[in-house]
Motif scaffolding. Structure first.
Motif, PDB file in Angstrom:
ATOM      1  N   THR A 205       0.871  -1.181   0.000  1.00 43.83           N
ATOM      2  CA  THR A 205       0.000   0.000   0.000  1.00 43.83           C
ATOM      3  C   THR A 205       0.904   1.225   0.000  1.00 43.83           C
ATOM      4  OG1 THR A 205      -0.152  -0.098   2.414  1.00 43.83           O
ATOM      5  CG2 THR A 205      -1.959  -1.077   1.173  1.00 43.83           C
ATOM      6  N   ASN A 206       0.844   1.964  -1.067  1.00 44.72           N
ATOM      7  CA  ASN A 206       1.671   3.153  -1.241  1.00 44.72           C
ATOM      8  C   ASN A 206       0.826   4.211  -1.946  1.00 44.72           C
ATOM      9  OD1 ASN A 206       2.020   2.865  -4.221  1.00 44.72           O
ATOM     10  ND2 ASN A 206       3.078   0.982  -3.617  1.00 44.72           N
ATOM     11  N   PRO A 207       1.338   5.410  -2.140  1.00 47.77           N
ATOM     12  CA  PRO A 207       0.514   6.449  -2.763  1.00 47.77           C
ATOM     13  C   PRO A 207      -0.037   6.076  -4.143  1.00 47.77           C
ATOM     14  CG  PRO A 207       2.443   7.431  -1.767  1.00 47.77           C
ATOM     15  CD  PRO A 207       2.616   5.944  -1.650  1.00 47.77           C
ATOM     16  N   PHE A 208       0.623   5.161  -4.852  1.00 44.66           N
ATOM     17  CA  PHE A 208       0.153   4.771  -6.178  1.00 44.66           C
ATOM     18  C   PHE A 208      -0.935   3.706  -6.127  1.00 44.66           C
ATOM     19  CE2 PHE A 208       4.606   6.110  -6.744  1.00 44.66           C
ATOM     20  CZ  PHE A 208       4.373   7.230  -7.539  1.00 44.66           C
ATOM     21  N   THR A 209      -0.948   2.883  -5.070  1.00 42.91           N
ATOM     22  CA  THR A 209      -1.906   1.779  -5.008  1.00 42.91           C
ATOM     23  C   THR A 209      -3.020   1.981  -3.989  1.00 42.91           C
ATOM     24  OG1 THR A 209      -0.592   0.566  -3.363  1.00 42.91           O
ATOM     25  CG2 THR A 209      -0.121   0.124  -5.689  1.00 42.91           C
ATOM     26  N   VAL A 210      -2.892   2.988  -3.123  1.00 48.53           N
ATOM     27  CA  VAL A 210      -3.859   3.132  -2.036  1.00 48.53           C
ATOM     28  C   VAL A 210      -5.275   3.388  -2.550  1.00 48.53           C
ATOM     29  CG1 VAL A 210      -3.592   5.609  -1.585  1.00 48.53           C
ATOM     30  CG2 VAL A 210      -4.145   4.052   0.283  1.00 48.53           C
ATOM     31  N   GLY A 211      -5.422   4.081  -3.664  1.00 50.03           N
ATOM     32  CA  GLY A 211      -6.764   4.311  -4.218  1.00 50.03           C
ATOM     33  C   GLY A 211      -7.443   3.004  -4.597  1.00 50.03           C
ATOM     34  N   PHE A 212      -6.695   2.119  -5.245  1.00 49.90           N
ATOM     35  CA  PHE A 212      -7.238   0.812  -5.619  1.00 49.90           C
ATOM     36  C   PHE A 212      -7.631   0.012  -4.377  1.00 49.90           C
ATOM     37  CE2 PHE A 212      -6.244  -3.732  -6.021  1.00 49.90           C
ATOM     38  CZ  PHE A 212      -7.251  -4.103  -6.891  1.00 49.90           C
ATOM     39  N   TRP A 213      -6.735  -0.009  -3.372  1.00 46.28           N
ATOM     40  CA  TRP A 213      -7.021  -0.796  -2.172  1.00 46.28           C
ATOM     41  C   TRP A 213      -8.222  -0.237  -1.412  1.00 46.28           C
ATOM     42  CZ3 TRP A 213      -5.490  -5.419  -2.237  1.00 46.28           C
ATOM     43  CH2 TRP A 213      -4.251  -5.782  -2.749  1.00 46.28           C
ATOM     44  N   LEU A 214      -8.354   1.095  -1.361  1.00 54.02           N
ATOM     45  CA  LEU A 214      -9.518   1.679  -0.683  1.00 54.02           C
ATOM     46  C   LEU A 214     -10.811   1.356  -1.426  1.00 54.02           C
ATOM     47  CD1 LEU A 214      -8.125   5.126   0.486  1.00 54.02           C
ATOM     48  CD2 LEU A 214      -8.952   3.264   1.939  1.00 54.02           C
ATOM     49  N   TRP A 215     -10.755   1.388  -2.758  1.00 49.70           N
ATOM     50  CA  TRP A 215     -11.945   1.040  -3.548  1.00 49.70           C
ATOM     51  C   TRP A 215     -12.328  -0.416  -3.290  1.00 49.70           C
ATOM     52  CZ3 TRP A 215     -12.200  -2.623  -7.517  1.00 49.70           C
ATOM     53  CH2 TRP A 215     -13.423  -2.666  -8.198  1.00 49.70           C
ATOM     54  N   LEU A 216     -11.321  -1.303  -3.319  1.00 52.98           N
ATOM     55  CA  LEU A 216     -11.576  -2.726  -3.074  1.00 52.98           C
ATOM     56  C   LEU A 216     -12.075  -2.955  -1.646  1.00 52.98           C
ATOM     57  CD1 LEU A 216     -11.296  -5.181  -4.931  1.00 52.98           C
ATOM     58  CD2 LEU A 216      -9.083  -5.622  -3.886  1.00 52.98           C
ATOM     59  N   ALA A 217     -11.481  -2.231  -0.681  1.00 52.44           N
ATOM     60  CA  ALA A 217     -11.919  -2.347   0.715  1.00 52.44           C
ATOM     61  C   ALA A 217     -13.356  -1.864   0.863  1.00 52.44           C
ATOM     62  CB  ALA A 217     -10.986  -1.548   1.624  1.00 52.44           C
ATOM     63  N   TYR A 218     -13.700  -0.768   0.171  1.00 52.42           N
ATOM     64  CA  TYR A 218     -15.082  -0.274   0.215  1.00 52.42           C
ATOM     65  C   TYR A 218     -16.043  -1.334  -0.316  1.00 52.42           C
ATOM     66  CZ  TYR A 218     -19.369   1.982  -1.089  1.00 52.42           C
ATOM     67  OH  TYR A 218     -20.700   2.265  -1.242  1.00 52.42           O
ATOM     68  N   LYS A 219     -15.667  -1.956  -1.446  1.00 53.23           N
ATOM     69  CA  LYS A 219     -16.537  -2.991  -2.034  1.00 53.23           C
ATOM     70  C   LYS A 219     -16.712  -4.165  -1.064  1.00 53.23           C
ATOM     71  CE  LYS A 219     -17.507  -1.368  -6.121  1.00 53.23           C
ATOM     72  NZ  LYS A 219     -18.863  -1.042  -6.484  1.00 53.23           N
TER      73      LYS A 219
ATOM     74  N   ALA B 137     -15.197   1.175   3.930  1.00 58.42           N
ATOM     75  CA  ALA B 137     -13.773   1.133   3.573  1.00 58.42           C
ATOM     76  C   ALA B 137     -12.926   0.743   4.775  1.00 58.42           C
ATOM     77  CB  ALA B 137     -13.320   2.475   3.008  1.00 58.42           C
ATOM     78  N   ILE B 138     -13.254   1.281   5.946  1.00 57.33           N
ATOM     79  CA  ILE B 138     -12.497   0.945   7.160  1.00 57.33           C
ATOM     80  C   ILE B 138     -12.678  -0.525   7.503  1.00 57.33           C
ATOM     81  CG2 ILE B 138     -12.379   1.339   9.659  1.00 57.33           C
ATOM     82  CD1 ILE B 138     -13.023   4.310   9.017  1.00 57.33           C
ATOM     83  N   LEU B 139     -13.910  -1.029   7.406  1.00 53.01           N
ATOM     84  CA  LEU B 139     -14.160  -2.446   7.673  1.00 53.01           C
ATOM     85  C   LEU B 139     -13.410  -3.312   6.668  1.00 53.01           C
ATOM     86  CD1 LEU B 139     -15.620  -4.716   9.178  1.00 53.01           C
ATOM     87  CD2 LEU B 139     -17.508  -4.434   7.563  1.00 53.01           C
ATOM     88  N   GLY B 140     -13.445  -2.934   5.402  1.00 55.08           N
ATOM     89  CA  GLY B 140     -12.744  -3.697   4.375  1.00 55.08           C
ATOM     90  C   GLY B 140     -11.246  -3.730   4.603  1.00 55.08           C
ATOM     91  N   MET B 141     -10.659  -2.585   4.974  1.00 54.80           N
ATOM     92  CA  MET B 141      -9.222  -2.556   5.253  1.00 54.80           C
ATOM     93  C   MET B 141      -8.894  -3.430   6.466  1.00 54.80           C
ATOM     94  SD  MET B 141      -7.691  -0.852   2.905  1.00 54.80           S
ATOM     95  CE  MET B 141      -6.263   0.162   3.162  1.00 54.80           C
ATOM     96  N   GLY B 142      -9.774  -3.428   7.458  1.00 54.54           N
ATOM     97  CA  GLY B 142      -9.574  -4.314   8.612  1.00 54.54           C
ATOM     98  C   GLY B 142      -9.634  -5.782   8.218  1.00 54.54           C
ATOM     99  N   MET B 143     -10.574  -6.108   7.339  1.00 52.87           N
ATOM    100  CA  MET B 143     -10.678  -7.487   6.845  1.00 52.87           C
ATOM    101  C   MET B 143      -9.413  -7.877   6.083  1.00 52.87           C
ATOM    102  SD  MET B 143     -14.694  -7.273   5.657  1.00 52.87           S
ATOM    103  CE  MET B 143     -14.491  -8.352   4.295  1.00 52.87           C
ATOM    104  N   PHE B 144      -8.919  -6.960   5.239  1.00 57.52           N
ATOM    105  CA  PHE B 144      -7.694  -7.239   4.487  1.00 57.52           C
ATOM    106  C   PHE B 144      -6.507  -7.397   5.431  1.00 57.52           C
ATOM    107  CE2 PHE B 144      -9.275  -4.777   0.499  1.00 57.52           C
ATOM    108  CZ  PHE B 144     -10.161  -5.802   0.223  1.00 57.52           C
ATOM    109  N   ALA B 145      -6.457  -6.561   6.483  1.00 54.65           N
ATOM    110  CA  ALA B 145      -5.341  -6.618   7.426  1.00 54.65           C
ATOM    111  C   ALA B 145      -5.296  -7.963   8.144  1.00 54.65           C
ATOM    112  CB  ALA B 145      -5.438  -5.474   8.438  1.00 54.65           C
ATOM    113  N   ILE B 146      -6.417  -8.372   8.703  1.00 52.29           N
ATOM    114  CA  ILE B 146      -6.447  -9.621   9.474  1.00 52.29           C
ATOM    115  C   ILE B 146      -6.370 -10.837   8.556  1.00 52.29           C
ATOM    116  CG2 ILE B 146      -7.867 -11.035  11.021  1.00 52.29           C
ATOM    117  CD1 ILE B 146      -8.887  -8.316  12.186  1.00 52.29           C
TER     118      ILE B 146
END
Length: 199
Positions: free
Chosen positions: A100-114, A148-157
């Protein structure tokens, strides 16, 4: 002992991707000198946390993926500190946080939101065209925030546990293949010796 292959590239030639990756990962001394890591600097310098032992690498991979998605800032420092606590490989943990870096964070946030909106059954966010002024932006961020926060948490764990398990599995497969090949070579050598004796 194997000699390292010398680089025959002319000066100024583009670096191989592994060299660029190595250059972007902080060194032991850089991490140990960071003010936030000063209290554990002597642990950061421990050589065991920099060796490629399978358990340490698996822990480092899990820690790195976890902090890559769990923290939007200071991921490298958090991964290094967590690696000291859990005895994970620091370079692996730090390197993996770069997913997760400035170039990929938009994609990861979109995926986390989904992913998060599937669990929360959230309504779709406002269309971008309907965002006017500060209140519109705030409404938009509020509508995508919880999923998005829930999705990022799911990705983290999930990602952390999956990375740990994947490294352990790959290491075991390599170990099994190495021993299987060794057993086959010994069997072939024994068969060849018996043929020579009887031949």
């Amino acid at each position: 002992m194997k000699k390292r292959k010398q680089n025959d590239d002319p000066p100024g030639a583009p670096l191989h991707w592994t060299e660029r990756w190595r250059a972007s990962v902080p060194t032991r001394t850089t991490l140990a000198a960071h003010p936030w890591l000063k209290p554990i600097a002597h642990h950061v310098l421990d050589p065991k946390l920099w060796r490629m032992h399978h358990e340490a690498v698996a822990r480092g991979a899990g820690i790195g993926i976890f902090w890559a998605f769990a923290a939007p800032v200071a991921q490298i420092l958090l991964a290094a500190a967590h690696s000291v606590w859990w005895r994970g490989n620091i370079p692996v943990a730090v390197g993996i946080t770069l997913i997760t870096n400035p170039f990929t964070v938009g994609f990861w946030l979109w995926l986390a939101y989904k992913a998060g909106s599937l669990v929360l059954d959230a309504p779709p966010p406002l269309p971008i065209g309907q965002i006017y002024g500060g209140s519109g932006v705030l409404s938009y961020l509020t509508s995508i925030g919880p999923p998005a926060i829930l999705g990022m948490g799911m990705f983290a764990i999930g990602g952390g546990l999956g990375a740990y398990a994947l490294v352990k599995l790959v290491w075991r497969l390599q170990f099994w293949m190495k021993h299987k090949n060794r057993a086959n070579r010994q069997k072939n050598n024994a068969t060849g010796n018996n043929v020579k004796k009887h031949g």
